[in-house]
Design a protein around this motif. Structure first.
Motif, mmCIF file in Angstrom:
data_model
loop_
_atom_site.group_PDB
_atom_site.id
_atom_site.type_symbol
_atom_site.label_atom_id
_atom_site.label_comp_id
_atom_site.label_asym_id
_atom_site.label_seq_id
_atom_site.Cartn_x
_atom_site.Cartn_y
_atom_site.Cartn_z
ATOM 1 N N LEU A 149 -3.348 -0.903 6.098
ATOM 2 C CA LEU A 149 -2.225 -1.633 5.738
ATOM 3 C C LEU A 149 -2.400 -2.229 4.192
ATOM 4 O O LEU A 149 -1.555 -2.272 3.419
ATOM 5 C CB LEU A 149 -2.019 -2.751 6.609
ATOM 6 N N ALA A 150 -3.234 -2.607 3.818
ATOM 7 C CA ALA A 150 -3.552 -3.339 2.651
ATOM 8 C C ALA A 150 -3.561 -2.359 1.522
ATOM 9 O O ALA A 150 -2.966 -2.479 0.650
ATOM 10 C CB ALA A 150 -5.239 -3.830 2.722
ATOM 11 N N CYS A 151 -4.136 -0.554 1.679
ATOM 12 C CA CYS A 151 -4.077 -0.030 0.796
ATOM 13 C C CYS A 151 -2.601 0.497 0.686
ATOM 14 O O CYS A 151 -2.007 0.755 -0.630
ATOM 15 C CB CYS A 151 -5.133 1.198 1.180
ATOM 16 N N ALA A 152 -1.993 0.470 1.892
ATOM 17 C CA ALA A 152 -0.676 0.912 1.520
ATOM 18 C C ALA A 152 0.557 -0.004 0.770
ATOM 19 O O ALA A 152 1.091 0.382 -0.091
ATOM 20 C CB ALA A 152 -0.018 1.075 3.090
ATOM 21 N N ARG A 153 0.108 -1.241 1.015
ATOM 22 C CA ARG A 153 0.763 -2.278 0.318
ATOM 23 C C ARG A 153 0.444 -2.450 -1.376
ATOM 24 O O ARG A 153 1.092 -2.548 -1.990
ATOM 25 C CB ARG A 153 0.676 -3.488 0.972
ATOM 26 N N TYR A 154 -0.937 -2.056 -1.490
ATOM 27 C CA TYR A 154 -1.294 -2.135 -2.798
ATOM 28 C C TYR A 154 -0.814 -1.065 -3.558
ATOM 29 O O TYR A 154 -0.400 -1.141 -4.741
ATOM 30 C CB TYR A 154 -3.045 -1.931 -2.769
ATOM 31 N N ILE A 155 -0.688 0.395 -2.945
ATOM 32 C CA ILE A 155 -0.177 1.164 -3.486
ATOM 33 C C ILE A 155 1.253 1.149 -3.896
ATOM 34 O O ILE A 155 1.854 1.480 -4.932
ATOM 35 C CB ILE A 155 -0.416 2.663 -2.767
ATOM 36 N N ALA A 156 1.901 0.759 -2.836
ATOM 37 C CA ALA A 156 3.422 0.216 -2.938
ATOM 38 C C ALA A 156 3.788 -0.615 -4.301
ATOM 39 O O ALA A 156 4.450 -0.558 -5.114
ATOM 40 C CB ALA A 156 3.950 -0.502 -1.911
ATOM 41 N N GLY A 157 2.607 -1.738 -4.358
ATOM 42 C CA GLY A 157 2.663 -2.693 -5.468
ATOM 43 C C GLY A 157 2.511 -1.995 -6.860
ATOM 44 O O GLY A 157 2.762 -2.520 -7.715
#
Ligand SMILES: O=C(O)[C@H](CS(=O)(=O)O)OP(=O)(O)O
Ligand SMILES: [Mg+2]
Length: 238
Positions: A149-157
């Motif tokens: 989840l953290a990585c997905a949100r980081y990439i989205a950001g």
């Protein structure tokens, strides 16, 4: 960019653009395989399929997660894979979550597989394509794995340029249950450096693009400017 964060079993229709996230460890391992010279990675739907492909292609490198097993040449550990020369080889990868997630979205028009080690290269592709809607497949723990989840949100950001600081995302991943269990040696087929290697932000300049080739789902390293497979990625000597 409209970003959705879904577990594998929440996927209903094939998304147009999918980013399959498995930080610990399938996507990190895949990136390391290319860094060690692999030409391509075939994603197997089962251990039996991986072994059948290996039987048909004895020079392919069969890789699974968990403990080593007869017929397999490698395990899903970046710490172990980084000392393996894979120059020009084809790898067959089967893991618990990451490869399952990629196969679940094989009908998508673009499938990227990502971890922190290829975060910026992945975000760069999303920015370049000007994606309106992106489905992030959070593969671990039924979509609740903190590291994914953290990585997905980081990439989205990074894709919509609303995030610049990776630290909070890396901290969340570093304190995840998976990281803890890997560090404590609960997970088999692991190396003491695995967690640290999974958290090396942008270690590699390439993205990971999966696409159907004949009847197989094949992952290749891609130049993030063009989304065309590049080969060879020059082996990284640890
Ligand atoms: O290999 C992995 O890291 C996991 C399985 S476990 O955490 O080792 O049990 O599979 P993945 O599909 O890479 O999340
Ligand atoms: Mg995982």
């Amino acid at each position: 960019m409209d970003a959705r964060f879904l577990a594998i079993d929440e996927l209903t229709a094939p998304p147009s653009i999918a980013v399959v996230v498995d930080v610990m460890r399938a996507c990190t391992v895949a990136a390391w395989a290319f860094a060690q010279g692999a030409e391509k990675i075939v994603l197997a739907a089962s251990l039996d399929e991986a072994l059948a492909l290996k039987a048909r292609h004895p020079d392919w490198v069969a890789l699974k997660d968990g403990p080593a097993a007869p017929g397999f040449d490698a395990v899903n550990s970046p710490g172990l894979l980084r000392s393996t020369d894979l120059g020009g080889r084809t790898v067959v990868q089967k893991t618990t979550a990451g490869t399952v997630g990629a196969l679940a979205v094989k009908e998508a028009s673009l499938v990227l597989c990502a971890g922190f080690v290829v975060a910026e290269a992945t975000a760069r592709i999303l920015r370049a394509r000007g994606c309106d809607e992106v489905t992030f497949v959070v593969t671990g723990e039924g979509g609740r794995a903190d590291e994914d989840l953290a990585c997905a949100r980081y990439i989205a950001g990074r894709a919509d340029e609303t995030v610049t600081d990776a630290a909070p995302f890396l901290r969340r991943a570093a304190t995840s249950r998976t990281a803890t269990e890997l560090t404590e040696g609960v997970r088999q087929g692991a190396h003491p450096d695995d967690v640290a290697l999974c958290l090396e932000l942008d270690r590699f300049p390439f993205a990971l693009v999966a696409a159907q080739e004949d009847s197989l789902m094949v992952l290749r390293a891609a130049d993030s400017a063009s989304v065309h497979p590049v080969h060879p990625v020059h082996p990284v000597h640890p």
